[in-house]
Scaffold this motif. Sequence first.
Motif, short mmCIF file in Angstrom:
data_model
loop_
_atom_site.label_atom_id
_atom_site.label_comp_id
_atom_site.label_asym_id
_atom_site.label_seq_id
_atom_site.Cartn_x
_atom_site.Cartn_y
_atom_site.Cartn_z
N MET A 1 0.84 -1.16 0.00
CA MET A 1 0.00 0.00 0.00
C MET A 1 0.89 1.24 0.00
O MET A 1 1.92 1.26 0.66
CB MET A 1 -0.92 -0.01 1.23
CG MET A 1 -1.98 1.05 1.16
SD MET A 1 -3.26 0.91 2.42
CE MET A 1 -4.16 -0.50 1.83
N LYS A 2 0.51 2.25 -0.76
CA LYS A 2 1.28 3.49 -0.88
C LYS A 2 0.74 4.54 0.09
O LYS A 2 -0.45 4.58 0.38
CB LYS A 2 1.17 4.05 -2.30
CG LYS A 2 1.71 3.12 -3.36
CD LYS A 2 3.20 3.00 -3.23
CE LYS A 2 3.74 2.12 -4.35
NZ LYS A 2 5.13 1.83 -4.21
N THR A 3 1.62 5.39 0.55
CA THR A 3 1.24 6.51 1.40
C THR A 3 1.19 7.76 0.54
O THR A 3 2.10 8.01 -0.24
CB THR A 3 2.26 6.70 2.53
OG1 THR A 3 2.31 5.51 3.31
CG2 THR A 3 1.89 7.88 3.41
N VAL A 4 0.10 8.53 0.67
CA VAL A 4 -0.09 9.73 -0.12
C VAL A 4 -0.43 10.88 0.83
O VAL A 4 -1.23 10.72 1.75
CB VAL A 4 -1.24 9.55 -1.13
CG1 VAL A 4 -1.51 10.83 -1.90
CG2 VAL A 4 -0.95 8.40 -2.08
N SER A 5 0.17 12.01 0.59
CA SER A 5 -0.16 13.21 1.34
C SER A 5 -0.94 14.12 0.41
O SER A 5 -0.58 14.30 -0.75
CB SER A 5 1.13 13.90 1.78
OG SER A 5 0.82 15.14 2.38
N LEU A 6 -2.05 14.67 0.88
CA LEU A 6 -2.83 15.54 0.03
C LEU A 6 -3.47 16.67 0.83
O LEU A 6 -3.62 16.58 2.05
CB LEU A 6 -3.92 14.75 -0.70
CG LEU A 6 -4.97 14.08 0.17
CD1 LEU A 6 -6.34 14.57 -0.23
CD2 LEU A 6 -4.85 12.58 0.00
N LYS A 7 -3.80 17.72 0.12
CA LYS A 7 -4.49 18.85 0.74
C LYS A 7 -5.94 18.79 0.29
O LYS A 7 -6.22 18.61 -0.90
CB LYS A 7 -3.85 20.16 0.31
CG LYS A 7 -2.44 20.33 0.84
CD LYS A 7 -1.87 21.66 0.44
CE LYS A 7 -0.45 21.78 0.97
NZ LYS A 7 0.12 23.08 0.69
N LYS A 25 -16.78 4.60 9.37
CA LYS A 25 -15.75 4.11 8.46
C LYS A 25 -14.51 4.98 8.65
O LYS A 25 -14.63 6.18 8.94
CB LYS A 25 -16.29 4.25 7.03
CG LYS A 25 -15.44 3.65 5.96
CD LYS A 25 -16.10 3.79 4.60
CE LYS A 25 -17.28 2.84 4.54
NZ LYS A 25 -17.75 2.57 3.19
N SER A 26 -13.35 4.42 8.47
CA SER A 26 -12.13 5.21 8.62
C SER A 26 -12.00 6.18 7.45
O SER A 26 -12.49 5.93 6.34
CB SER A 26 -10.90 4.31 8.68
OG SER A 26 -10.61 3.77 7.41
N ARG A 27 -11.33 7.28 7.72
CA ARG A 27 -11.09 8.28 6.68
C ARG A 27 -10.31 7.64 5.53
O ARG A 27 -10.59 7.86 4.35
CB ARG A 27 -10.33 9.47 7.26
CG ARG A 27 -10.16 10.61 6.28
CD ARG A 27 -9.36 11.78 6.86
NE ARG A 27 -9.91 12.23 8.13
CZ ARG A 27 -9.22 12.29 9.26
NH1 ARG A 27 -7.95 11.91 9.29
NH2 ARG A 27 -9.77 12.73 10.38
N ASN A 28 -9.32 6.85 5.87
CA ASN A 28 -8.51 6.19 4.86
C ASN A 28 -9.36 5.29 3.95
O ASN A 28 -9.24 5.34 2.73
CB ASN A 28 -7.41 5.37 5.53
CG ASN A 28 -6.47 4.75 4.53
OD1 ASN A 28 -5.80 5.47 3.81
ND2 ASN A 28 -6.44 3.44 4.49
N ARG A 29 -10.21 4.47 4.55
CA ARG A 29 -11.07 3.57 3.77
C ARG A 29 -12.01 4.37 2.89
O ARG A 29 -12.21 4.06 1.72
CB ARG A 29 -11.85 2.65 4.73
CG ARG A 29 -12.90 1.77 4.11
CD ARG A 29 -12.49 0.74 3.06
NE ARG A 29 -11.12 0.37 2.98
CZ ARG A 29 -10.45 0.18 1.83
NH1 ARG A 29 -11.04 0.30 0.66
NH2 ARG A 29 -9.18 -0.15 1.83
N TYR A 30 -12.59 5.43 3.45
CA TYR A 30 -13.53 6.27 2.71
C TYR A 30 -12.85 6.90 1.49
O TYR A 30 -13.39 6.88 0.38
CB TYR A 30 -14.09 7.35 3.63
CG TYR A 30 -15.13 8.22 2.98
CD1 TYR A 30 -16.44 7.80 2.83
CD2 TYR A 30 -14.79 9.49 2.49
CE1 TYR A 30 -17.39 8.61 2.24
CE2 TYR A 30 -15.73 10.30 1.90
CZ TYR A 30 -17.04 9.86 1.77
OH TYR A 30 -17.97 10.65 1.17
#
Length: 76
Positions: A1-7, A25-30
Amino acid sequence: MKTVSLKIDDSIFGETELLLKDLKKSRNRYINEAIDHYNKIKYREFTEKQLRKESELVGADSLEVLKEFDDMEHAD
């Protein structure tokens, strides 16, 4: 799984947080599901555009072939 930073725009973030409370639901899953859904929509749009383009390319040839068949049927 990749990690992404976003605004994210504040308004979108706020709406998302409200939804996440109700969805449990988790923010990541959403966000993963949202991007997956959007990718499917865009892929479908791209495919439809390609099919329309290719249909236009063969459209004139198809009409010509149909005319030739029609001419052969009426020649008998």
